[in-house]
Scaffold this active site. Structure first.
Site, PDB file in Angstrom:
ATOM      1  N   ASP A   1       0.635  -0.805   0.218  1.00 55.15           N
ATOM      2  CA  ASP A   1      -0.003  -0.282  -0.003  1.00 55.15           C
ATOM      3  C   ASP A   1       0.515   1.059  -0.263  1.00 55.15           C
ATOM      4  O   ASP A   1       0.765   1.786   1.184  1.00 55.15           O
ATOM      5  CB  ASP A   1      -1.187  -0.400   0.877  1.00 55.15           C
ATOM      6  CG  ASP A   1      -1.945  -0.962   1.409  1.00 55.15           C
ATOM      7  OD1 ASP A   1      -2.012  -1.913   0.261  1.00 55.15           O
ATOM      8  OD2 ASP A   1      -1.676  -1.676   2.553  1.00 55.15           O
TER       9      ASP A   1
ATOM     10  N   GLU B   1     -11.651  -0.848  -4.153  1.00 57.66           N
ATOM     11  CA  GLU B   1     -11.099  -0.174  -3.410  1.00 57.66           C
ATOM     12  C   GLU B   1      -9.581   0.209  -3.352  1.00 57.66           C
ATOM     13  O   GLU B   1      -9.006   0.386  -4.659  1.00 57.66           O
ATOM     14  CB  GLU B   1     -10.463  -1.596  -2.104  1.00 57.66           C
ATOM     15  CG  GLU B   1      -9.519  -2.449  -2.407  1.00 57.66           C
ATOM     16  CD  GLU B   1      -8.773  -3.469  -1.560  1.00 57.66           C
ATOM     17  OE1 GLU B   1      -9.865  -3.372  -0.547  1.00 57.66           O
ATOM     18  OE2 GLU B   1      -8.740  -4.521  -1.834  1.00 57.66           O
TER      19      GLU B   1
END
Length: 318
Positions: free
Chosen positions: A32, A208
């Site tokens: 991430d 997402e």
């Protein structure tokens, strides 16, 4: 002669060491990615996978900070923030983004909320603050900024994850986030309070990991999508931050050995860079991921060219 040969070999070895290579972080598992340019340095904020090879779900201990000035050598500043930094939090260190405003650094994180009088639990978004891009960071408000009860369009408990924050040219800040649908809300100038109602929408294929930015008067919403896993990266553009958002297509195909991927986009020293994660390190996988970076290119009309995933990564900046 012998000394000359040794010196030449040493220089050659140093050149090989300096050459960027994907994944760019190899001593721990990272995920991430969230890049931030401050002054002459690119800072990279990441999650940290600590799952074993036999684990079948995420174990993400904390958030790390790395930095570079040449896109080839990366300094690890450690883990200045974890869910334990927030008295209300529990669980894993999901995706996060750090932004700078007025000399302070605001790190928006997603984790889970303890069940108490404020929330019944579920995913939540918090914000930490520091005077330095590398910390120390502390909980900015002593409570979650977003809790599960504030968004009801999805029934699953993990829909409030993956925050991205964008400050527009007029100084208005916006928070985007979501799993299953994309949420957005204005932030007050202090960056730690909401400034209006939450909006919910679902771009085509959205799963997402939104990343929002602006380039040449065009707003970009980039996200993990393609409807089903393994994820790809898709995007929309708009002439207004509030939409309508026009779907533009897939810019990154599936990544090696990971069913998730996550975009982080930044311009640095005259080039555009696309950060993401895959599972390509030895013993890596969907729960043991690694951050990579490749160059990003735009067409004349502002659309994004397909990302070419490479093992070589990007060239060092001289």
């Amino acid at each position: 002669m012998k000394n000359t040969i040794v010196s030449t070999l040493a220089l050659f070895a140093a050149a090989l060491t300096a050459q960027a290579q994907n994944p760019i972080i190899s001593h721990i598992f990272t995920a991430d990615p969230s890049p931030l340019v401050y002054k002459d340095t690119l800072f990279l904020y990441t999650g940290h996978d600590v799952a074993t090879t036999s684990d079948t779900n995420y174990k993400m201990a904390d958030w790390h900070v790395f930095s570079t000035t040449d896109m080839a050598t990366w300094k690890d500043h450690g883990a200045p923030l974890s869910p334990a930094s927030f008295s209300w939090a529990t669980g894993d260190a999901y995706a996060a983004q750090c932004v700078e405003r007025n000399g302070k650094f605001y790190w928006y994180v997603s984790t889970f909320h303890k069940s108490d009088s404020i929330s019944k639990g579920g995913a939540a978004i918090g914000v930490a603050v520091s005077d330095s891009p590398t910390g120390p960071f502390k909980d900015a408000i002593g409570k979650a900024l977003i809790v599960n009860e504030m968004t009801t369009d999805n029934k699953h408990a993990w829909d409030d994850i993956d925050p991205t924050v964008f400050v527009d040219d007029d100084g208005q800040a916006y928070l985007f986030w979501g799993n299953g649908s994309c949420k957005s809300v204005k932030l007050k100038e202090n960056m730690v309070e909401l400034d209006g109602p939450i909006s919910t929408f679902k771009p085509k294929g959205f799963i997402e990991g939104p990343w929002v930015y602006k380039r040449n008067s065009l707003y970009y919403l980039v996200y993990a999508g393609a409807g089903t896993k393994p994820e790809m990266i898709e995007y929309c553009t708009a002439k207004n931050i509030n939409g309508p958002w026009e779907y533009r297509g897939i810019i990154q195909e599936n990544v090696p050995n990971s069913f998730t991927t996550h975009p982080g986009i930044i311009d640095y020293k005259g080039k555009s860079y696309f950060f993401y994660h895959n599972g390509s390190l030895p013993t890596g996988g969907s729960y043991r991921r690694s951050v990579c970076v490749d160059e990003m290119h735009y067409n004349a009309d502002g659309t994004i060219q397909k990302i070419v995933q490479t093992k070589e990564g990007v060239a060092p900046i001289k």
